[in-house]
Design a protein around this motif. Structure first.
Motif, short mmCIF file in Angstrom:
data_model
loop_
_atom_site.label_atom_id
_atom_site.label_comp_id
_atom_site.label_asym_id
_atom_site.label_seq_id
_atom_site.Cartn_x
_atom_site.Cartn_y
_atom_site.Cartn_z
N ASP A 136 -22.44 34.34 50.69
CA ASP A 136 -21.52 35.48 51.08
C ASP A 136 -21.02 35.01 52.40
O ASP A 136 -21.46 34.34 53.08
N LEU A 137 -19.38 35.55 52.63
CA LEU A 137 -18.82 35.14 53.45
C LEU A 137 -18.43 36.52 54.54
O LEU A 137 -17.67 37.34 53.87
N SER A 138 -19.16 36.80 55.56
CA SER A 138 -18.79 37.94 56.37
C SER A 138 -17.85 37.87 57.27
O SER A 138 -17.39 37.01 57.80
N LYS A 139 -16.69 38.84 56.75
CA LYS A 139 -15.52 39.08 57.46
C LYS A 139 -15.76 39.09 59.17
O LYS A 139 -14.87 38.84 60.00
N SER A 140 -16.86 39.85 59.60
CA SER A 140 -17.01 40.29 60.85
C SER A 140 -17.89 39.19 61.60
O SER A 140 -17.89 38.92 62.89
N ILE A 171 -6.49 26.73 46.68
CA ILE A 171 -6.67 25.85 48.11
C ILE A 171 -7.24 24.25 47.80
O ILE A 171 -8.13 24.40 46.78
N THR A 172 -7.14 23.49 48.77
CA THR A 172 -7.67 22.25 48.49
C THR A 172 -8.38 22.07 49.83
O THR A 172 -7.56 22.16 50.80
N VAL A 193 -12.06 26.90 56.21
CA VAL A 193 -11.56 27.46 54.78
C VAL A 193 -10.78 28.46 54.89
O VAL A 193 -10.09 28.64 53.91
N ALA A 194 -11.26 29.37 55.77
CA ALA A 194 -10.44 30.95 55.67
C ALA A 194 -9.09 30.75 56.29
O ALA A 194 -8.13 31.33 55.73
N ALA A 195 -8.71 29.45 57.20
CA ALA A 195 -7.58 29.35 57.49
C ALA A 195 -6.69 28.72 56.33
O ALA A 195 -5.27 28.89 56.49
N LEU A 196 -7.22 28.46 55.21
CA LEU A 196 -6.30 27.85 53.88
C LEU A 196 -6.03 29.00 53.42
O LEU A 196 -4.82 28.89 52.33
N ILE A 201 -8.73 36.36 56.74
CA ILE A 201 -9.92 36.76 56.12
C ILE A 201 -10.18 38.25 56.17
O ILE A 201 -10.82 38.86 55.27
N SER A 202 -9.82 39.03 57.29
CA SER A 202 -10.13 40.42 57.58
C SER A 202 -9.32 41.17 56.56
O SER A 202 -9.77 42.42 56.36
#
Length: 229
Positions: A136-140, A171-172, A193-196, A201-202
């Motif tokens: 899981d990727l938490s936005k907070s 994405i790559t 990763v989120a920057a791609l 991400i929020s």
């Protein structure tokens, strides 16, 4: 004076020596010989007279210019053992030939076949695997994700791509920026990763799943990243 006598057997010496009885062998021939009672004997420097077992004097025989002597009397005078084998009509001087017993061939022991040691089966080769299969990727609270790799036949990661929203977002990831590999551990850099993503991400709806395809030089695996608040 020598007396002439008809001798019925050439082996008359045997008759004198052994009193062998009636001779009927087909090899026997009738001859005419002379008893030479005037022949004297000296054995080992002493006068000697051949005598039969009953003590009667035995004279040698002259036949064809040769002198024949009683075998047993001569043998005993010289200390030589004399025997007569009637079955084969054989005179034995000294020891009889030793009959060789048939040699028993040594039995060859059965050779024990060498036992083959059970071959140890090689351990089955490990298969390519990753653990866990998702995170899981938490936005907070954005945090990096670590993945344990069982390489199996693979030796390296050749690339990682991601897809979300049914292929609307792709994405790559780049080695050394969005991910790193150290030994058996793959680390995903969450911020990178989120920057791609095309949006912050929020703003990504909760429950959105980004599926990463991790490509190895031997096979590939997928890893799911689920966005949560």
């Amino acid at each position: 004076m020598m007396k002439k006598r008809l001798v019925l057997v050439m082996a008359v010496v045997m008759v004198f020596a052994f009193a062998a009885g009636t001779i009927a062998a087909p090899a026997v021939q009738s001859i005419t010989a002379n008893l030479a009672g005037d022949i004297k004997f000296i054995v080992n420097g002493n006068d000697w007279q051949a005598k039969d077992a009953d003590g009667s004097v035995m004279s040698p025989i002259i036949y064809n210019g040769r002198t024949y002597l009683p075998v047993r009397a001569i043998g005993e005078a010289l200390g030589v053992k004399v025997d007569w084998i009637d079955a084969s009509r054989t005179v034995v001087l000294g020891e009889a030939p030793v009959k060789e017993e048939p040699k028993e061939e040594p039995k060859e022991e059965p050779k024990e076949e060498p036992k083959e040691e059970p071959k140890e089966e090689p351990a089955p080769a490990a298969e390519l695997a990753i653990s866990p299969a998702g995170t899981d990727l938490s936005k907070s609270k954005v945090a990096d994700a670590t993945i344990n790799i069982t390489w199996g036949p693979a030796t390296k990661i050749t690339g990682i791509t991601g897809s979300a929203l049914g292929g609307a977002v792709n994405i790559t990831l780049n080695d050394g920026i969005e991910y790193t590999v150290e030994g058996d551990v793959l680390t995903l850099k969450a911020d990178a990763v989120a920057a791609l993503l095309p949006v912050p991400i929020s703003m990504v709806p909760d429950g959105t799943v980004m599926t990463l395809t991790i490509k190895f030089d031997q096979g590939e695996k997928t890893f799911d990243i689920k966005v949560v608040s």
